[in-house]
Design a protein around this motif. Sequence first.
Motif, PDB file in Angstrom:
ATOM      1  N   ASN A 196       7.661  -8.162   0.134  1.00 54.13           N
ATOM      2  CA  ASN A 196       9.030  -7.722  -0.161  1.00 54.13           C
ATOM      3  C   ASN A 196       9.256  -6.256   0.176  1.00 54.13           C
ATOM      4  O   ASN A 196      10.316  -5.701  -0.127  1.00 54.13           O
ATOM      5  CB  ASN A 196       9.340  -7.944  -1.644  1.00 54.13           C
ATOM      6  CG  ASN A 196       9.354  -9.410  -1.999  1.00 54.13           C
ATOM      7  OD1 ASN A 196       9.773 -10.241  -1.188  1.00 54.13           O
ATOM      8  ND2 ASN A 196       8.868  -9.736  -3.192  1.00 54.13           N
ATOM      9  N   CYS A 197       8.201  -5.632   0.774  1.00 49.32           N
ATOM     10  CA  CYS A 197       8.343  -4.199   1.067  1.00 49.32           C
ATOM     11  C   CYS A 197       8.023  -3.957   2.540  1.00 49.32           C
ATOM     12  O   CYS A 197       8.819  -4.257   3.401  1.00 49.32           O
ATOM     13  CB  CYS A 197       7.438  -3.398   0.129  1.00 49.32           C
ATOM     14  SG  CYS A 197       7.673  -1.624   0.266  1.00 49.32           S
ATOM     15  N   HIS A 198       6.803  -3.453   2.845  1.00 51.40           N
ATOM     16  CA  HIS A 198       6.471  -3.113   4.238  1.00 51.40           C
ATOM     17  C   HIS A 198       5.980  -4.292   5.063  1.00 51.40           C
ATOM     18  O   HIS A 198       5.819  -4.149   6.279  1.00 51.40           O
ATOM     19  CB  HIS A 198       5.444  -1.984   4.276  1.00 51.40           C
ATOM     20  CG  HIS A 198       6.060  -0.626   4.120  1.00 51.40           C
ATOM     21  ND1 HIS A 198       6.438  -0.117   2.892  1.00 51.40           N
ATOM     22  CD2 HIS A 198       6.395   0.310   5.037  1.00 51.40           C
ATOM     23  CE1 HIS A 198       6.963   1.088   3.051  1.00 51.40           C
ATOM     24  NE2 HIS A 198       6.954   1.370   4.350  1.00 51.40           N
ATOM     25  N   GLY A 199       5.717  -5.434   4.443  1.00 51.48           N
ATOM     26  CA  GLY A 199       5.216  -6.594   5.172  1.00 51.48           C
ATOM     27  C   GLY A 199       6.059  -6.963   6.387  1.00 51.48           C
ATOM     28  O   GLY A 199       5.552  -6.998   7.518  1.00 51.48           O
ATOM     29  N   PRO A 217       0.809  -1.234   0.000  1.00 56.33           N
ATOM     30  CA  PRO A 217       0.000   0.000   0.000  1.00 56.33           C
ATOM     31  C   PRO A 217       0.837   1.276   0.000  1.00 56.33           C
ATOM     32  O   PRO A 217       0.299   2.358  -0.215  1.00 56.33           O
ATOM     33  CB  PRO A 217      -0.845  -0.115   1.290  1.00 56.33           C
ATOM     34  CG  PRO A 217      -0.267  -1.231   2.075  1.00 56.33           C
ATOM     35  CD  PRO A 217       0.584  -2.070   1.173  1.00 56.33           C
ATOM     36  N   CYS A 218       2.128   1.152   0.219  1.00 52.89           N
ATOM     37  CA  CYS A 218       2.947   2.373   0.218  1.00 52.89           C
ATOM     38  C   CYS A 218       3.124   2.915  -1.195  1.00 52.89           C
ATOM     39  O   CYS A 218       3.597   4.029  -1.388  1.00 52.89           O
ATOM     40  CB  CYS A 218       4.304   2.131   0.873  1.00 52.89           C
ATOM     41  SG  CYS A 218       5.493   1.268  -0.178  1.00 52.89           S
ATOM     42  N   GLY A 219       2.772   2.093  -2.197  1.00 56.90           N
ATOM     43  CA  GLY A 219       2.837   2.580  -3.569  1.00 56.90           C
ATOM     44  C   GLY A 219       4.187   2.342  -4.242  1.00 56.90           C
ATOM     45  O   GLY A 219       4.453   2.872  -5.326  1.00 56.90           O
TER      46      GLY A 219
END
Length: 348
Positions: free
Chosen positions: A20-23, A11-13
């Motif tokens: 692989n990102c904010h998870g 959701p950070c875009g």
Amino acid sequence: MPSIGRNDPCPCGSGKKYKNCHGPIDAERATAERKLKQAPDTLLPKIMDALDRFGMELPAALGTFWNGAYNVQDIKELDQHEDRGSERFLTWFAFDVADELGHTPVQRLIAEPEGLELTEAEAQVLAGWTNVRLQPYEIVEIRKGKGLQLRPLFGDGKLELEDHKAAKRVEVGEVLITHLVPAGSANYVAGAAAHLTADTVEKLREFADVHVQDLRRDNPDATPADLIRSRSYIFNHFVMALPREEQEIGKLDELVAMTRATLNVTAEQIGFGSSNPEQAMPVIRETPDDPNVQDDPNVQTEADVDADSDANVVTGAIDTAQVFETGGPSNAKPAAARSSGDDEGQDD
Ligand SMILES: [Zn+2]
């Protein structure tokens, strides 16, 4: 947090998959928050066990808290006389009783945590407990299955209490007198909580106001916050005087009237469970509209009326004023305070 699939776009875009990102970052934060919220369960027993260090200060504090009704010899039977009495006292002692330098046991443990063997989360939570004191909280909103929203009766702001059991037993407008400890993003009850029905709240305000007026003799700027810092034991005196039946609400009038009389005339020797009962006695006996008091030469201060002359009212103050279990740890009592439930079984 709404559930996001591991393979969904973050959701950070960023365009990357959540996993692989904010998870991982969110997962770590959730774990840390959970550890903080669980910390009181293990931290409170550690604090209670450490109270031995301050044992010298216990006897005087005990008399103050129970308004002279009990002394240190009574500690083992305290739970028979007062609902969760030893736990209420020891929690108050830990959070509220300042030494000659103005530091409470909790504050001294924060400064010198050696021997407590705190986890990282416990240490972090403990650091936020410096200003926790026994005080009344008004119930603003009930969140079923979750907890309550509270407002300090003599303060500002709103607090979330996570306690689904408490949420079932109270109503909006009622008051809890308790120690509310922050942990993570929520607050929890440390020890016991006394539950006041709404019809007693005005009396509580009046009672506290008498004390604030008294504080203003020495400090014209005194506020309810000063009352909570210096005399939070008066809230226990109030709980001790709470009526068992609704029609006994007059007991609280009596308490307020006696407090007013005592404070008005003996302002120099204030301090409940004062070492100077001889001074307080004649004052109270002169209270004109209080026959109980005149008949009882042992009455010294406010709630002694109830504690001494009518023990049933005090121990049974459950219907309109429950002291109830909450989600706190069941083992948060040191051995000295544990209620054995077996009178014969103690051989020491
Ligand atoms: Zn992201």
